[in-house]
Design a protein around this motif. Structure first.
Motif, PDB file in Angstrom:
ATOM      1  N   HIS A  20       0.912  -1.141   0.000  1.00 33.32           N
ATOM      2  CA  HIS A  20       0.000   0.000   0.000  1.00 33.32           C
ATOM      3  C   HIS A  20       0.950   1.188   0.000  1.00 33.32           C
ATOM      4  O   HIS A  20       1.556   1.430   1.016  1.00 33.32           O
ATOM      5  CB  HIS A  20      -0.842   0.228   1.245  1.00 33.32           C
ATOM      6  CG  HIS A  20      -1.167  -0.902   2.116  1.00 33.32           C
ATOM      7  ND1 HIS A  20      -1.735  -2.060   1.695  1.00 33.32           N
ATOM      8  CD2 HIS A  20      -1.037  -1.019   3.450  1.00 33.32           C
ATOM      9  CE1 HIS A  20      -1.971  -2.822   2.744  1.00 33.32           C
ATOM     10  NE2 HIS A  20      -1.548  -2.217   3.807  1.00 33.32           N
ATOM     11  N   GLN A  22       1.972   5.338  -1.287  1.00 32.20           N
ATOM     12  CA  GLN A  22       1.711   6.624  -1.915  1.00 32.20           C
ATOM     13  C   GLN A  22       2.957   7.451  -1.642  1.00 32.20           C
ATOM     14  O   GLN A  22       3.354   7.627  -0.509  1.00 32.20           O
ATOM     15  CB  GLN A  22       0.482   7.285  -1.292  1.00 32.20           C
ATOM     16  CG  GLN A  22       0.165   8.662  -1.834  1.00 32.20           C
ATOM     17  CD  GLN A  22      -1.059   9.237  -1.167  1.00 32.20           C
ATOM     18  OE1 GLN A  22      -1.942   8.544  -0.740  1.00 32.20           O
ATOM     19  NE2 GLN A  22      -1.096  10.537  -1.075  1.00 32.20           N
ATOM     20  N   GLU A  47      -3.407 -10.807   2.777  1.00 34.58           N
ATOM     21  CA  GLU A  47      -4.311 -10.447   1.688  1.00 34.58           C
ATOM     22  C   GLU A  47      -5.562  -9.751   2.224  1.00 34.58           C
ATOM     23  O   GLU A  47      -6.070  -8.796   1.637  1.00 34.58           O
ATOM     24  CB  GLU A  47      -4.686 -11.696   0.897  1.00 34.58           C
ATOM     25  CG  GLU A  47      -3.516 -12.269   0.088  1.00 34.58           C
ATOM     26  CD  GLU A  47      -3.850 -13.600  -0.550  1.00 34.58           C
ATOM     27  OE1 GLU A  47      -4.917 -14.173  -0.212  1.00 34.58           O
ATOM     28  OE2 GLU A  47      -3.057 -14.064  -1.393  1.00 34.58           O
ATOM     29  N   VAL A  50      -4.591  -6.155   3.161  1.00 37.90           N
ATOM     30  CA  VAL A  50      -4.413  -5.306   1.987  1.00 37.90           C
ATOM     31  C   VAL A  50      -5.767  -4.929   1.385  1.00 37.90           C
ATOM     32  O   VAL A  50      -6.010  -3.771   1.015  1.00 37.90           O
ATOM     33  CB  VAL A  50      -3.525  -6.011   0.941  1.00 37.90           C
ATOM     34  CG1 VAL A  50      -3.514  -5.233  -0.371  1.00 37.90           C
ATOM     35  CG2 VAL A  50      -2.101  -6.147   1.464  1.00 37.90           C
ATOM     36  N   ALA A  51      -6.678  -5.904   1.282  1.00 39.69           N
ATOM     37  CA  ALA A  51      -8.005  -5.628   0.731  1.00 39.69           C
ATOM     38  C   ALA A  51      -8.758  -4.623   1.601  1.00 39.69           C
ATOM     39  O   ALA A  51      -9.412  -3.698   1.097  1.00 39.69           O
ATOM     40  CB  ALA A  51      -8.793  -6.930   0.605  1.00 39.69           C
ATOM     41  N   PHE A  53      -7.409  -2.399   3.614  1.00 42.26           N
ATOM     42  CA  PHE A  53      -6.738  -1.107   3.491  1.00 42.26           C
ATOM     43  C   PHE A  53      -7.222  -0.392   2.236  1.00 42.26           C
ATOM     44  O   PHE A  53      -7.510   0.809   2.246  1.00 42.26           O
ATOM     45  CB  PHE A  53      -5.222  -1.308   3.455  1.00 42.26           C
ATOM     46  CG  PHE A  53      -4.431  -0.065   3.730  1.00 42.26           C
ATOM     47  CD1 PHE A  53      -3.845   0.149   4.960  1.00 42.26           C
ATOM     48  CD2 PHE A  53      -4.265   0.899   2.750  1.00 42.26           C
ATOM     49  CE1 PHE A  53      -3.113   1.302   5.216  1.00 42.26           C
ATOM     50  CE2 PHE A  53      -3.536   2.052   2.984  1.00 42.26           C
ATOM     51  CZ  PHE A  53      -2.957   2.253   4.234  1.00 42.26           C
ATOM     52  N   ALA A  54      -7.313  -1.122   1.128  1.00 44.64           N
ATOM     53  CA  ALA A  54      -7.746  -0.534  -0.141  1.00 44.64           C
ATOM     54  C   ALA A  54      -9.164   0.027  -0.037  1.00 44.64           C
ATOM     55  O   ALA A  54      -9.500   1.030  -0.675  1.00 44.64           O
ATOM     56  CB  ALA A  54      -7.666  -1.569  -1.254  1.00 44.64           C
ATOM     57  N   LYS A  55      -9.999  -0.617   0.785  1.00 44.00           N
ATOM     58  CA  LYS A  55     -11.380  -0.168   0.970  1.00 44.00           C
ATOM     59  C   LYS A  55     -11.497   0.880   2.074  1.00 44.00           C
ATOM     60  O   LYS A  55     -12.595   1.342   2.380  1.00 44.00           O
ATOM     61  CB  LYS A  55     -12.266  -1.358   1.331  1.00 44.00           C
ATOM     62  CG  LYS A  55     -12.397  -2.397   0.220  1.00 44.00           C
ATOM     63  CD  LYS A  55     -13.199  -3.598   0.714  1.00 44.00           C
ATOM     64  CE  LYS A  55     -13.277  -4.693  -0.332  1.00 44.00           C
ATOM     65  NZ  LYS A  55     -13.980  -5.901   0.179  1.00 44.00           N
ATOM     66  N   LYS A  56     -10.384   1.219   2.695  1.00 44.55           N
ATOM     67  CA  LYS A  56     -10.362   2.142   3.827  1.00 44.55           C
ATOM     68  C   LYS A  56     -11.185   1.608   5.002  1.00 44.55           C
ATOM     69  O   LYS A  56     -11.763   2.370   5.783  1.00 44.55           O
ATOM     70  CB  LYS A  56     -10.836   3.536   3.422  1.00 44.55           C
ATOM     71  CG  LYS A  56      -9.963   4.175   2.351  1.00 44.55           C
ATOM     72  CD  LYS A  56     -10.389   5.597   2.039  1.00 44.55           C
ATOM     73  CE  LYS A  56      -9.482   6.206   0.980  1.00 44.55           C
ATOM     74  NZ  LYS A  56      -9.864   7.597   0.656  1.00 44.55           N
ATOM     75  N   ASN A  81       2.972  -1.673   9.228  1.00 44.36           N
ATOM     76  CA  ASN A  81       1.708  -1.622   8.516  1.00 44.36           C
ATOM     77  C   ASN A  81       0.536  -1.293   9.428  1.00 44.36           C
ATOM     78  O   ASN A  81      -0.396  -0.590   9.036  1.00 44.36           O
ATOM     79  CB  ASN A  81       1.483  -2.926   7.774  1.00 44.36           C
ATOM     80  CG  ASN A  81       2.352  -3.009   6.539  1.00 44.36           C
ATOM     81  OD1 ASN A  81       2.306  -2.157   5.668  1.00 44.36           O
ATOM     82  ND2 ASN A  81       3.179  -4.032   6.474  1.00 44.36           N
ATOM     83  N   GLN A  88      -3.875   6.391   9.022  1.00 41.98           N
ATOM     84  CA  GLN A  88      -4.989   6.707   8.140  1.00 41.98           C
ATOM     85  C   GLN A  88      -6.311   6.812   8.903  1.00 41.98           C
ATOM     86  O   GLN A  88      -7.206   7.558   8.504  1.00 41.98           O
ATOM     87  CB  GLN A  88      -5.096   5.651   7.043  1.00 41.98           C
ATOM     88  CG  GLN A  88      -3.942   5.679   6.054  1.00 41.98           C
ATOM     89  CD  GLN A  88      -3.821   7.038   5.385  1.00 41.98           C
ATOM     90  OE1 GLN A  88      -4.725   7.483   4.692  1.00 41.98           O
ATOM     91  NE2 GLN A  88      -2.703   7.709   5.603  1.00 41.98           N
TER      92      GLN A  88
END
Length: 223
Positions: A20, A22, A47, A50-51, A53-56, A81, A88
C-alpha cells in the motif's frame, strides 16, 4: 509578496505484504533480509489486510494485522503496517507507538523511520523528526523521499542551504520526483535575490511531472 512558508509534502503510507504505497517506493525483495518479512503462514491475513486497506476499512485492516502480531509480536513489518492503518484512521498517538515498535524490532527498516518522522513533524516535534529522517537516510541512502522530508524539516528551522542541498539530493536520486522539483523551485524563489530562472525550470519540470499549479509561485515567476 512572501511565498508560503511550508514546502509541499505528500502523505506517506507504509507497505504491506502487497504494497500500500503513496509517494513511496515498493520494498525491494532483494533487501528483505534487511527490511524484514511478514510472519510465516500469514498469507491469507496479509491479503485480507491489503483488501481492507484498499477499501479504507481500518477496523478490518487493524484486526488482520493484530492477528498477525498475535503470531509474532516482534515483527517490525507488521508493526509498520499497523502504524499505517492507525495513521490513516486518525489515531496519531497509536500510529507513533506502532512505528516506534517497528524501528525497535528492526532499526534497519528505513521507511518506518520516515513514517515516524512525518508523524513527529506534524506534532511539532521537529528535532526528533530530523533524527528520524536522518536515520532513514542512513539505512536507505537512495530514498529520495526521505531527503525531501528532511529538507522540509530543515526549512521549518530556517536552514535554507541545508534544505536546498537535501532537495538537490532527492532530485539527483529521482529526477522524476515532481514534489522535490516544486519544493526546490520554492526555495530558489525565497533566496535574496531570488534565482528566478532556475526556479522556473524546476517549477516547469514539476508541472510536467504532474504537480498542480500554484498561484503564488505563478505570480512570483511573472514579477
Amino acid at each position: 509578496m512572501r511565498l508560503p512558508n511550508l514546502l509541499k509534502i505528500v502523505l506517506h503510507l507504509l507497505l504491506a505484504a502487497v504494497c500500500h504505497a503513496q509517494d513511496t517506493a515498493p520494498l525491494n525483495p532483494a533487501n528483505m533480509n534487511k527490511t524484514g518479512m511478514l510472519p510465516p503462514h500469514t498469507k491469507v491475513l496479509g491479503e485480507r489486510a491489503v483488501a481492507a486497506f484498499a477499501k479504507k476499512d481500518w477496523a478490518a485492516a487493524r484486526k488482520a494485522y493484530q492477528e498477525m502480531l498475535d503470531l509474532d509480536d516482534g515483527n517490525a513489518l507488521v508493526w509498520a503496517n499497523l502504524g499505517a492503518v492507525e495513521q490513516q484512521a486518525g489515531n496519531v498517538k497509536r500510529a507513533i507507538e506502532c512505528f516506534e515498535k517497528s524501528v525497535q524490532f528492526n532499526p534497519g527498516l528505513g521507511q518506518s523511520w520516515t513514517a515516524l518522522g512525518l508523524l513527529l513533524q506534524a506534532q511539532g516535534d521537529t528535532y526528533k523528526a530530523i533524527s528520524c529522517f536522518t536515520r532513514a537516510i542512513h539505512e536507505e541512502p537512495d530514498d529520495a523521499r526521505a531527503h525531501n522530508y528532511l529538507a522540509i524539516t530543515f526549512k521549518g528551522f530556517g536552514w535554507a542551504d541545508a534544505a536546498e542541498a537535501e532537495l538537490q539530493k532527492a532530485i539527483d536520486l529521482k529526477p522524476d520526483y515532481g514534489i522535490a522539483h516544486f519544493n526546490l523551485a520554492l526555495m530558489l524563489l525565497e533566496r535574496r535575490p531570488p534565482a528566478t530562472e532556475l526556479a522556473r525550470r524546476h517549477y516547469e519540470k514539476a508541472l510536467a511531472l504532474g504537480v498542480a499549479k500554484d498561484d503564488v509561485v505563478e505570480r512570483r515567476l511573472k514579477e
